[in-house]
Design a protein around this motif. Structure first.
Motif, short mmCIF file in Angstrom:
data_model
loop_
_atom_site.label_atom_id
_atom_site.label_comp_id
_atom_site.label_asym_id
_atom_site.label_seq_id
_atom_site.Cartn_x
_atom_site.Cartn_y
_atom_site.Cartn_z
N ASP A 188 0.84 -0.96 -0.18
CA ASP A 188 -0.13 0.11 -0.13
C ASP A 188 0.97 1.17 -0.11
N VAL A 215 -2.16 4.56 -4.71
CA VAL A 215 -1.87 3.17 -5.32
C VAL A 215 -1.85 1.97 -4.43
N THR A 216 -2.42 0.85 -4.64
CA THR A 216 -1.96 -0.51 -3.83
C THR A 216 -2.09 -1.43 -4.80
N SER A 217 -1.59 -2.47 -4.33
CA SER A 217 -1.30 -3.63 -5.22
C SER A 217 -1.61 -5.16 -4.21
N SER A 236 -0.23 -9.15 -4.94
CA SER A 236 0.10 -10.18 -5.79
C SER A 236 -0.72 -11.44 -5.71
N LEU A 257 -1.54 -10.14 -10.62
CA LEU A 257 -1.23 -8.74 -10.04
C LEU A 257 -2.55 -7.80 -10.06
N LYS A 268 -3.78 -4.26 -9.23
CA LYS A 268 -3.45 -2.99 -8.90
C LYS A 268 -4.55 -1.88 -8.84
N ARG A 300 -5.43 2.05 -8.40
CA ARG A 300 -4.93 3.45 -8.32
C ARG A 300 -6.00 4.71 -8.50
N GLU A 309 -6.64 -2.66 -12.10
CA GLU A 309 -6.18 -3.28 -13.12
C GLU A 309 -5.62 -4.69 -12.66
N ARG A 316 -3.54 -7.62 -19.60
CA ARG A 316 -4.12 -6.60 -18.39
C ARG A 316 -5.43 -6.29 -19.06
N THR A 319 -8.27 -3.62 -17.82
CA THR A 319 -8.39 -2.25 -16.83
C THR A 319 -9.76 -1.77 -16.87
#
Length: 151
Positions: free
Chosen positions: A6, A20-22, A24, A82, A84, A86, A95, A139, A141
């Motif tokens: 984060d 942004v945070t992601s 995995s 992944l 993500k 934002r 995403e 990807r 989005t």
């Protein structure tokens, strides 16, 4: 590949954008619930600590979008993925990258079809949806407007 990161505000209140945070994701389907929780926590933090207006209905829409995207990745992509999130301005970007080279397309409406409605659901809920092949995988989005009038 199971850590959530984060970078939204470095642990302190800030109005610096983007946030942004992601997350995995490995092949474990329990990550679907974790992805929904990460998305919710990210939006709540944006609202409560940064002051970005996020309506409860928007949180629920994002939970559904994240759930559909991660479910599809876990179902159809053999390897890692992944997620993500934002926020830039008043737009949330969700995403999802996965390792499958197969680029999905929403199917024509068919009330008799059981299943395979995930991409249709995401397309209906997001303001924009793009699906693109990448060097390894694809990807997807989705952009969701964080409407100030809804907060």
């Amino acid at each position: 590949m199971d850590e959530a990161s984060d970078d939204a505000d470095g642990g302190r209140s800030s109005t610096a954008l983007p946030l942004v945070t992601s997350l995995s994701l490995d092949g474990d389907s329990s990550r679907i619930a974790q992805a929904r929780h990460v998305a919710t926590a990210f939006l709540v933090k944006a609202r409560d600590h940064v002051g970005i207006p996020v309506a409860k209905a928007t949180v629920e829409i994002v939970q559904l979008i994240v759930s559909e995207l991660v479910t599809n990745a876990r179902k159809y992509a053999p390897g890692p993925a992944l997620l993500k999130l934002r926020i830039h301005g008043m737009v949330l970007t969700v995403e999802l990258w996965d390792s499958s080279p197969v680029v999905p397309a929403a199917k024509a409406a068919n009330p008799e079809r059981v299943g395979q409605h995930g991409l249709e659901i995401v397309a209906a809920l997001a303001q924009t949806l793009t699906v693109e092949a990448t060097t390894v995988g694809k990807r997807i989005t989705a952009h969701i407007t964080l409407d100030v009038t809804m907060a």
